[in-house]
Design a protein around this motif. Structure first.
Motif: not given
Length: 85
Positions: A9-17, A44-47
Motif C-alpha cells: 500500500l502507499s503507506s508501506g504496509d502489506i495487505y493480504v487477501g 502494488e501487487l507484490k506476490s
C-alpha cells in the motif's frame, strides 16, 4: 484456483487477501473500490500463492495475517526493497 495475494500500500504496509479471480480483485483494489485499501492508493501487487480450494486460501490468509505468518511472508514472499548486494 484460489489465490492469496500481497499488496504493498502507499503507506508501506502489506495487505493480504484471497480471491478466486486475482485480475478482477486487483483491478478493484486499484480502482479504489475495496474499502480496506481505498484510502491507501496506489497499491502494488507484490506476490501471490495459488492453491486449489477456498478453504486452503482462507487458512493461508489467516496465517499470513498472524505474527509468525507475516514474518514468513515478508521474508520469503514479499520483497519491499532491494536485497543487499
Amino acid at each position: 484456483m484460489w489465490y492469496v495475494y500481497f499488496l504493498k500500500l502507499s503507506s508501506g504496509d502489506i495487505y493480504v487477501g484471497s480471491t478466486n479471480d486475482l485480475k478482477r480483485r486487483f483491478s478493484l483494489h486499484r480502482a479504489g473500490q475495496v474499502l480496506s485499501t481505498k484510502a491507501r492508493l496506489p497499491v502494488e501487487l507484490k506476490s501471490y500463492v495459488a492453491v486449489e480450494t477456498k478453504e486452503h486460501a482462507r487458512e493461508l490468509e489467516i496465517y499470513f495475517k498472524s505474527g509468525s505468518g507475516k514474518a514468513v511472508a515478508l521474508k520469503r514472499l514479499v520483497r519491499t526493497s532491494k536485497p543487499a548486494e
